[in-house]
Write a protein that holds these residues in place. Structure first.
Motif, short mmCIF file in Angstrom:
data_model
loop_
_atom_site.label_atom_id
_atom_site.label_comp_id
_atom_site.label_asym_id
_atom_site.label_seq_id
_atom_site.Cartn_x
_atom_site.Cartn_y
_atom_site.Cartn_z
N ASN A 105 0.82 -1.21 0.00
CA ASN A 105 0.00 0.00 0.00
C ASN A 105 0.85 1.26 0.00
O ASN A 105 0.53 2.25 -0.66
N LEU A 106 1.97 1.24 0.76
CA LEU A 106 2.86 2.39 0.82
C LEU A 106 3.46 2.69 -0.55
O LEU A 106 3.39 3.83 -1.04
N PHE A 107 4.04 1.67 -1.19
CA PHE A 107 4.65 1.87 -2.50
C PHE A 107 3.60 2.23 -3.54
O PHE A 107 3.87 3.01 -4.46
N SER A 108 2.41 1.67 -3.39
CA SER A 108 1.33 1.97 -4.33
C SER A 108 0.93 3.43 -4.23
O SER A 108 0.74 4.11 -5.24
N THR A 109 0.83 3.94 -2.99
CA THR A 109 0.48 5.34 -2.78
C THR A 109 1.54 6.27 -3.36
O THR A 109 1.23 7.27 -4.02
N ILE A 110 2.80 5.92 -3.12
CA ILE A 110 3.90 6.72 -3.67
C ILE A 110 3.82 6.73 -5.19
O ILE A 110 4.00 7.77 -5.84
N GLY A 111 3.54 5.58 -5.80
CA GLY A 111 3.44 5.48 -7.26
C GLY A 111 2.33 6.34 -7.83
O GLY A 111 2.51 7.00 -8.86
N LEU A 112 1.18 6.35 -7.15
CA LEU A 112 0.05 7.16 -7.59
C LEU A 112 0.40 8.64 -7.55
O LEU A 112 0.14 9.39 -8.50
N LEU A 113 1.02 9.07 -6.45
CA LEU A 113 1.43 10.47 -6.32
C LEU A 113 2.48 10.82 -7.38
O LEU A 113 2.50 11.92 -7.93
N TYR A 114 3.35 9.87 -7.65
CA TYR A 114 4.43 10.08 -8.63
C TYR A 114 3.87 10.30 -10.02
O TYR A 114 4.34 11.16 -10.77
N ILE A 115 2.85 9.51 -10.38
CA ILE A 115 2.21 9.66 -11.70
C ILE A 115 1.66 11.08 -11.87
O ILE A 115 1.88 11.74 -12.87
N MET A 116 0.95 11.55 -10.85
CA MET A 116 0.33 12.86 -10.94
C MET A 116 1.37 13.97 -10.92
O MET A 116 1.23 15.00 -11.60
N PHE A 117 2.45 13.78 -10.15
CA PHE A 117 3.53 14.78 -10.09
C PHE A 117 4.19 14.93 -11.46
O PHE A 117 4.39 16.05 -11.95
N ILE A 118 4.53 13.81 -12.09
CA ILE A 118 5.17 13.86 -13.41
C ILE A 118 4.23 14.46 -14.45
O ILE A 118 4.67 15.20 -15.35
N ALA A 119 2.92 14.18 -14.33
CA ALA A 119 1.95 14.76 -15.26
C ALA A 119 1.99 16.29 -15.20
O ALA A 119 1.92 16.97 -16.23
N PRO A 173 -4.85 13.83 -1.93
CA PRO A 173 -3.39 13.99 -2.03
C PRO A 173 -2.89 14.07 -3.47
O PRO A 173 -1.89 14.74 -3.74
N ILE A 174 -3.60 13.40 -4.40
CA ILE A 174 -3.14 13.43 -5.80
C ILE A 174 -3.22 14.84 -6.39
O ILE A 174 -2.45 15.19 -7.27
N ILE A 175 -4.14 15.69 -5.86
CA ILE A 175 -4.20 17.08 -6.31
C ILE A 175 -2.94 17.80 -5.88
O ILE A 175 -2.34 18.57 -6.64
N GLY A 176 -2.49 17.53 -4.65
CA GLY A 176 -1.26 18.13 -4.15
C GLY A 176 -0.06 17.75 -5.00
O GLY A 176 0.78 18.61 -5.33
N ALA A 177 0.02 16.48 -5.38
CA ALA A 177 1.15 16.02 -6.19
C ALA A 177 1.13 16.67 -7.57
O ALA A 177 2.16 17.08 -8.11
N PHE A 178 -0.08 16.80 -8.16
CA PHE A 178 -0.22 17.42 -9.48
C PHE A 178 0.18 18.90 -9.43
O PHE A 178 0.92 19.39 -10.29
#
Length: 711
Positions: A71-85, A252-257
């Protein structure tokens, strides 16, 4: 003793796996093997990793369960996708076309929602909140097919620019809607909710766009030598932004984006820091997220009745229709051509990163059911294939209309030309060296670089000595024609990787190598050396089978496919062919269409070449064997191909070296791959290069969007 060992092993490998080291090893093993095993059938990386998660997850073989580590790595991956976008969006292009971008953003946001909501609510029978969430998912899009327009040299085209701008608007709007829906699902929608959301969102934006960029700029300037520190700082900003967004009542994905948008101008797309960010994300975090998505999917849901299949089919049809209507509305208002409309549709049709983010949040908050989750996975697969196919078809049409960027024309200064010759088989190297001497610019003050790559194993040192002896013999041969050579030896784990690395090291403009030998079964699965060299280099590449003396020829026959003139390296290889023909005093026969013929004549005029050029028209390029009618035994045959996915690439060019090598057994052959533009990043897990069977099927779908009126 043996029974204890067996018992210990059986406990360690008991499903589901609980040992964190074993779990991590399994996931890394999947990340490593998934693209390798799926490459022969051209399954997109993003789909391959999701399918792997389905297989090993709780609803498959049950090797892995959703533990805290996963779950931890999955959450990081999701945030990473939105950050790179957010990080990869071109803000300058958005500013240039902001009014049109806003209009397209409104269309591509509102139209899919306007279609999706009544379909989900009235046709599929979902409640209001799930219907709004699913409809908003239709509005998102990921620029999966952007690398295609980059390769075609139309990335600065207005239609592309407004699509990128629309991505900023629609994805941001959808993520805000997502925050409201999440709050509504928890019963928190009231006046206080709206006031709190408005104030907290304003504070969040002030911190992200007013304070964070200033701190980041100061940090990058003052801590210049600490390259590792730059990456850690960026990660800190991403997760701090995600935390702030959560505190503000947003996802949180809004924050990463937003973190990606805030740091956009401070991290150049071709910088070392950007490379680190993308590399680590694509290697570890994003694949972890995609695998975890697959682990949630219960395939058996599709077999529990027609409803699951109905939902999946409906979602896919609505998603494609909504984006097509939005692109059509944009075309009508701004008076774009049908090809420009298809370009917009192709770029905006793919659903991947943002779609997964929205659906995962909805599923985790129990807003949507398994039918929608599984239907979304099918939607991602279909839309990615359709988007890629439509974008490629439309890009070719736009190129033929003459809308390429100026930067798409290559120019190599004759005095700066660098040619590299990798040694593979000593018995074939002498004629290749002669060929290189003939086409090399006489004004270049650089010697020919002759390279030998030695495998990095226990015999590396001994092999290195043998390689140097072989190079010495080549140097003696070159001295006979007073050709200056530079001998280069290197050690690498992989021959293709060594050639690619050294070509960048010597800034090679051209690589000349021997004809590829027969490949083993393992090489067919993992990838042939020649294919690996093509994929990892951007420079012009000549593959030569020269079994007869070059002076024995009476002509040079060049087979150039349609759009060969639009390749980045067209002018360079034309110059080399004309130089070879001039050295050998031979005429050149071009087998091509009228457009390519006109381009070759233009290059000849620019170069002021006196070589006689003759032309024969050929249109059926899906039938390579039909070219045999234009060849003769006294001609040097030159087949112009291109790297997979480039402007002039087509299905019939697959395995060209193997096929022409078998057909023309006793003739000299040259297979030519033009150079391509470098620095075009392709996200491995959002890239989709369809298999020939998919391409042939999708070509028919493409015709629906690319029918031209017959004059």
């Amino acid at each position: 003793m043996s029974s204890k060992i067996f018992e210990h092993l059986s406990q360690a490998f008991e499903a589901p796996l609980t040992n964190p080291v074993l779990v991590f090893s399994l996931v890394l093993f999947i990340i490593l093997l998934s693209p390798i095993l799926l490459r022969p059938i051209r399954v997109p990386g993003i789909i391959g990793l999701i399918l792997s998660g389905v297989i090993i997850g709780p609803h498959g073989l049950n090797w892995l369960e959703k533990s805290s580590a996963v779950n931890l790595f999955s959450t990081i991956g999701l945030l990473y996708i939105m950050f790179i976008a957010g990080l990869e969006l071109d803000m300058n292009e958005f500013k240039k076309t902001k009014h049109k971008s806003i209009m397209f953003g409104v269309f591509t946001f509102a139209i899919p929602i306007a279609i999706g909501f009544p379909v989900c609510h009235y046709l599929l029978g979902y409640d209001v909140l799930p219907s709004i969430l699913i409809a908003s998912m239709f509005a998102t899009h990921t620029l999966v097919s952007y690398p295609i327009v980059n390769r075609y040299g139309i990335s600065k085209h207005e239609a592309v620019a407004i699509t990128i701008g629309g991505t900023i608007l629609t994805d941001t709007a959808v993520l805000i809607i997502l925050a409201v829906i999440t709050g509504a699902s928890q019963g928190n929608i009231n006046q206080e909710f709206w006031v709190t959301l408005g104030v907290s969102f304003a504070i969040f934006l002030f911190i992200m766009f007013g304070i964070i960029p200033k701190i980041a700029k100061w940090f990058f300037e003052k801590i210049e030598s600490e390259k590792t520190g730059h990456y850690i700082f960026v990660l800190t900003v991403v997760f701090f932004a995600a935390f702030l967004a959560e505190m503000a009542g947003l996802e949180p994905i809004i924050g990463a984006f937003v973190a990606g948008l805030a740091l956009n101008k401070l991290i150049p797309h071709s910088s070392a820091l950007m490379n680190r960010i993308e590399f680590i994300g694509n290697a570890i975090f994003i694949p972890f997220f995609l695998i975890s998505v697959g682990m949630i999917v219960d395939v058996s849901v599709l077999t529990k009745g027609p409803m699951a299949l109905i939902v999946a089919g409906t979602l896919t049809v609505v998603a494609i229709s909504g984006k097509y209507i939005a692109a059509t509305a944009t075309q009508l208002i701004f008076k774009y051509s049908s090809n420009q409309r298809n370009l917009i549709f192709g770029l905006s049709n793919a659903h991947a990163a943002a779609t997964l983010a929205v659906i995962m949040v909805g599923y985790n908050n129990n807003i949507i059911d398994e039918n929608v989750l599984n239907g979304t996975i099918l939607l991602i697969l279909v839309t990615c294939i359709v988007a890629t196919m439509v974008t490629e078809s439309a890009s070719k049409k736009v190129v033929m209309e003459g809308h390429q960027d100026d930067a798409h024309v290559e120019h190599v200064e004759e005095g700066e030309e660098q040619i590299m010759i990798p040694i593979a088989n000593l018995s074939t190297m002498e004629p290749i060296l002669d060929f290189a001497t003939l086409i090399k610019s006489k004004k270049s003050h650089y010697p020919l670089s002759i390279l030998s790559v030695v495998p990095d194993n226990e015999r590396a040192e001994r092999n290195l000595l043998e390689a140097r002896k072989n190079l010495d013999s080549m140097a003696k041969y070159a001295s006979g024609s007073e050709t200056e050579v530079e001998l280069v030896t290197t050690i690498d784990y992989n021959i293709a990787a060594g050639i690619s690395r050294m070509s960048r090291h010597v800034f090679a403009d051209c690589i000349i190598m021997g004809w590829p030998s027969a490949v083993s079964f393992v090489e067919k699965i993992v990838g042939e050396k020649t294919e690996s060299i093509l994929n990892t280099t951007d420079t012009t590449l000549f593959m030569c089978r020269l079994e007869k003396p070059l002076i024995s020829h009476k002509s040079i026959t060049v087979f150039a496919p349609p759009l060969a003139e639009s390749e980045f390296g067209f002018a360079y290889w034309m110059e080399k062919i004309l130089k070879l023909a001039q050295e050998l005093s031979l005429p050149v026969n071009f087998i091509c269409n009228s457009r390519t013929a006109g381009a070759t004549e233009e290059v000849q005029k620019i170069l002021k070449s006196s070589v006689p050029l003759h032309y024969s028209n050929y249109e059926d390029w899906d039938n390579i064997y039909g070219l045999a009618t234009f060849s003769n035994v006294d001609s040097l045959l030159v087949f112009v191909s291109s790297r997979n996915g480039e402007v002039s690439y087509r299905d019939s060019l697959d395995g060209l070296a193997r096929r022409v090598g078998r057909y023309y057994k006793n003739q000299n052959l040259i297979l030519l791959f033009p150079s391509r533009q470098g620095d075009s990043h392709i996200d491995e897990y959002e890239d989709i290069r369809t298999a020939p069977i998919f391409r042939k099927i999708s070509r028919e779908i493409g015709n629906m969007f690319n029918k031209e009126k017959q004059n």
